[in-house]
Motif scaffolding. Sequence first.
Motif, PDB file in Angstrom:
ATOM      1  N   MET A 145       0.825  -1.211   0.000  1.00 48.43           N
ATOM      2  CA  MET A 145       0.000   0.000   0.000  1.00 48.43           C
ATOM      3  C   MET A 145       0.860   1.263   0.000  1.00 48.43           C
ATOM      4  O   MET A 145       0.547   2.248  -0.673  1.00 48.43           O
ATOM      5  N   ASN A 146       1.963   1.225   0.761  1.00 47.91           N
ATOM      6  CA  ASN A 146       2.848   2.390   0.824  1.00 47.91           C
ATOM      7  C   ASN A 146       3.378   2.765  -0.556  1.00 47.91           C
ATOM      8  O   ASN A 146       3.446   3.948  -0.917  1.00 47.91           O
ATOM      9  N   LYS A 147       3.736   1.738  -1.322  1.00 51.13           N
ATOM     10  CA  LYS A 147       4.312   1.981  -2.646  1.00 51.13           C
ATOM     11  C   LYS A 147       3.251   2.476  -3.623  1.00 51.13           C
ATOM     12  O   LYS A 147       3.531   3.320  -4.482  1.00 51.13           O
ATOM     13  N   ARG A 148       2.038   1.961  -3.486  1.00 54.67           N
ATOM     14  CA  ARG A 148       0.959   2.420  -4.361  1.00 54.67           C
ATOM     15  C   ARG A 148       0.613   3.878  -4.089  1.00 54.67           C
ATOM     16  O   ARG A 148       0.376   4.656  -5.016  1.00 54.67           O
ATOM     17  N   ILE A 149       0.576   4.227  -2.817  1.00 52.52           N
ATOM     18  CA  ILE A 149       0.331   5.632  -2.467  1.00 52.52           C
ATOM     19  C   ILE A 149       1.433   6.504  -3.057  1.00 52.52           C
ATOM     20  O   ILE A 149       1.180   7.605  -3.556  1.00 52.52           O
ATOM     21  N   GLY A 150       2.663   6.009  -3.011  1.00 50.29           N
ATOM     22  CA  GLY A 150       3.776   6.744  -3.607  1.00 50.29           C
ATOM     23  C   GLY A 150       3.584   6.947  -5.096  1.00 50.29           C
ATOM     24  O   GLY A 150       3.814   8.044  -5.624  1.00 50.29           O
ATOM     25  N   MET A 151       3.147   5.898  -5.793  1.00 47.79           N
ATOM     26  CA  MET A 151       2.917   5.985  -7.232  1.00 47.79           C
ATOM     27  C   MET A 151       1.809   6.988  -7.547  1.00 47.79           C
ATOM     28  O   MET A 151       1.970   7.861  -8.412  1.00 47.79           O
ATOM     29  N   TYR A 152       0.691   6.869  -6.837  1.00 54.46           N
ATOM     30  CA  TYR A 152      -0.449   7.746  -7.104  1.00 54.46           C
ATOM     31  C   TYR A 152      -0.131   9.203  -6.760  1.00 54.46           C
ATOM     32  O   TYR A 152      -0.518  10.127  -7.481  1.00 54.46           O
ATOM     33  N   SER A 153       0.571   9.400  -5.655  1.00 60.41           N
ATOM     34  CA  SER A 153       0.899  10.771  -5.250  1.00 60.41           C
ATOM     35  C   SER A 153       1.897  11.405  -6.213  1.00 60.41           C
ATOM     36  O   SER A 153       1.846  12.617  -6.462  1.00 60.41           O
ATOM     37  N   ALA A 154       2.787  10.597  -6.780  1.00 57.55           N
ATOM     38  CA  ALA A 154       3.722  11.114  -7.783  1.00 57.55           C
ATOM     39  C   ALA A 154       2.960  11.573  -9.025  1.00 57.55           C
ATOM     40  O   ALA A 154       3.300  12.597  -9.635  1.00 57.55           O
ATOM     41  N   ILE A 155       1.908  10.823  -9.377  1.00 60.05           N
ATOM     42  CA  ILE A 155       1.080  11.193 -10.528  1.00 60.05           C
ATOM     43  C   ILE A 155       0.328  12.492 -10.246  1.00 60.05           C
ATOM     44  O   ILE A 155       0.257  13.386 -11.099  1.00 60.05           O
ATOM     45  N   VAL A 156      -0.235  12.605  -9.037  1.00 61.94           N
ATOM     46  CA  VAL A 156      -0.961  13.827  -8.665  1.00 61.94           C
ATOM     47  C   VAL A 156      -0.026  15.033  -8.699  1.00 61.94           C
ATOM     48  O   VAL A 156      -0.378  16.107  -9.206  1.00 61.94           O
ATOM     49  N   THR A 157       1.179  14.845  -8.173  1.00 63.21           N
ATOM     50  CA  THR A 157       2.160  15.936  -8.185  1.00 63.21           C
ATOM     51  C   THR A 157       2.524  16.315  -9.613  1.00 63.21           C
ATOM     52  O   THR A 157       2.620  17.506  -9.943  1.00 63.21           O
ATOM     53  N   MET A 206       3.738  11.785  -1.199  1.00 62.25           N
ATOM     54  CA  MET A 206       4.877  11.215  -1.921  1.00 62.25           C
ATOM     55  C   MET A 206       6.097  11.139  -1.004  1.00 62.25           C
ATOM     56  O   MET A 206       6.795  10.118  -0.963  1.00 62.25           O
ATOM     57  N   ILE A 207       6.338  12.210  -0.260  1.00 62.03           N
ATOM     58  CA  ILE A 207       7.454  12.223   0.687  1.00 62.03           C
ATOM     59  C   ILE A 207       7.233  11.188   1.791  1.00 62.03           C
ATOM     60  O   ILE A 207       8.159  10.466   2.193  1.00 62.03           O
ATOM     61  N   CYS A 208       5.998  11.088   2.259  1.00 57.05           N
ATOM     62  CA  CYS A 208       5.677  10.097   3.295  1.00 57.05           C
ATOM     63  C   CYS A 208       5.911   8.680   2.782  1.00 57.05           C
ATOM     64  O   CYS A 208       6.358   7.798   3.534  1.00 57.05           O
ATOM     65  N   SER A 209       5.627   8.459   1.512  1.00 60.55           N
ATOM     66  CA  SER A 209       5.814   7.131   0.923  1.00 60.55           C
ATOM     67  C   SER A 209       7.291   6.780   0.824  1.00 60.55           C
ATOM     68  O   SER A 209       7.686   5.636   1.079  1.00 60.55           O
ATOM     69  N   PHE A 210       8.112   7.752   0.443  1.00 54.63           N
ATOM     70  CA  PHE A 210       9.559   7.520   0.447  1.00 54.63           C
ATOM     71  C   PHE A 210      10.022   7.120   1.844  1.00 54.63           C
ATOM     72  O   PHE A 210      10.833   6.209   2.019  1.00 54.63           O
ATOM     73  N   SER A 211       9.487   7.826   2.834  1.00 50.24           N
ATOM     74  CA  SER A 211       9.868   7.559   4.221  1.00 50.24           C
ATOM     75  C   SER A 211       9.437   6.162   4.661  1.00 50.24           C
ATOM     76  O   SER A 211      10.169   5.464   5.369  1.00 50.24           O
ATOM     77  N   ALA A 212       8.252   5.751   4.209  1.00 46.37           N
ATOM     78  CA  ALA A 212       7.694   4.470   4.645  1.00 46.37           C
ATOM     79  C   ALA A 212       8.500   3.274   4.148  1.00 46.37           C
ATOM     80  O   ALA A 212       8.548   2.235   4.813  1.00 46.37           O
ATOM     81  N   ILE A 213       9.134   3.416   2.982  1.00 44.84           N
ATOM     82  CA  ILE A 213       9.824   2.265   2.398  1.00 44.84           C
ATOM     83  C   ILE A 213      11.343   2.337   2.534  1.00 44.84           C
ATOM     84  O   ILE A 213      12.046   1.456   2.049  1.00 44.84           O
ATOM     85  N   THR A 214      11.840   3.374   3.194  1.00 43.39           N
ATOM     86  CA  THR A 214      13.287   3.488   3.333  1.00 43.39           C
ATOM     87  C   THR A 214      13.796   2.597   4.460  1.00 43.39           C
ATOM     88  O   THR A 214      13.018   2.082   5.273  1.00 43.39           O
ATOM     89  N   THR A 215      15.095   2.435   4.523  1.00 42.33           N
ATOM     90  CA  THR A 215      15.694   1.599   5.558  1.00 42.33           C
ATOM     91  C   THR A 215      15.679   2.316   6.907  1.00 42.33           C
ATOM     92  O   THR A 215      15.536   3.540   6.975  1.00 42.33           O
ATOM     93  N   LYS A 216      15.858   1.551   7.953  1.00 41.53           N
ATOM     94  CA  LYS A 216      15.824   2.105   9.307  1.00 41.53           C
ATOM     95  C   LYS A 216      16.911   3.151   9.510  1.00 41.53           C
ATOM     96  O   LYS A 216      16.713   4.143  10.220  1.00 41.53           O
ATOM     97  N   GLU A 217      18.055   2.950   8.876  1.00 37.65           N
ATOM     98  CA  GLU A 217      19.180   3.872   9.035  1.00 37.65           C
ATOM     99  C   GLU A 217      18.887   5.260   8.462  1.00 37.65           C
ATOM    100  O   GLU A 217      19.515   6.248   8.860  1.00 37.65           O
ATOM    101  N   ASN A 218      17.931   5.329   7.539  1.00 35.28           N
ATOM    102  CA  ASN A 218      17.625   6.605   6.880  1.00 35.28           C
ATOM    103  C   ASN A 218      16.349   7.267   7.403  1.00 35.28           C
ATOM    104  O   ASN A 218      15.887   8.254   6.831  1.00 35.28           O
ATOM    105  N   LYS A 219      15.793   6.724   8.468  1.00 34.06           N
ATOM    106  CA  LYS A 219      14.513   7.226   8.962  1.00 34.06           C
ATOM    107  C   LYS A 219      14.587   8.672   9.451  1.00 34.06           C
ATOM    108  O   LYS A 219      13.644   9.442   9.275  1.00 34.06           O
TER     109      LYS A 219
END
Length: 203
Positions: free
Chosen positions: A1-13, A46-59
């Motif tokens: 779901m996180n990745k889909r939100i990222g895809m859709y939000s990128a389209i909206v942007t 879109m930014i939230c989606s990047f955050s959701a799928i990133t590694t723990k070290e980059n949180k």
Amino acid sequence: MNKRIGMYSAIVTLIGVVGFAVSMLLGSDAGGYLFSLFISWGFVPMICSFSAITTKENKASAYTAIAFSSVYAVLVGLVYFAQLTTIRLTKLNEQALAILNYKNLGSLFFNYDLFGYAFMALSTFFIAFSIEAKNKKDKCLKILLLVHGVFAVSCVVMPILGVFNGGTESGNTSGVIALEFWCAYFIPICILSYQYFKKKEKR
């Protein structure tokens, strides 16, 4: 779901950026304000989606980007919603317009708008550190996001120095050209972000 939100939000942007660019070319102020709202509505998730799928070290950098993107959305949202409602539908005196009208270069709301985009630039800068650059497209996306962060400096410094005070017609034209350049720069970010999330979705 996180990745889909990222895809859709990128389209909206992307739709927001393209619509904003076209509105400026057509001289439609209302269209420009409306599509600018769409940019913010797509950018934050879109930014939230990047955050959701990133590694723990980059949180930490990702959370910082979310915070900055939220400030951006609030500031520009107030500016553009005011232009679409109060400024467009209400008869205000010259003093009020001098403060609230975004079209008056150097006005309070014009400066608030630039300040908002400074936070957007900071958001892209910090979210870039969450990108796992495993191919050329990812590396390009990361570089574009990092370089976009540089705009934060000009968005803060220029209003403080009074660069836009007493703007002229030529200044307005230069502003449109600068914004069209920004659109041309940000469109690839939207497209590459969509592809980044789509690639992650397939895994």
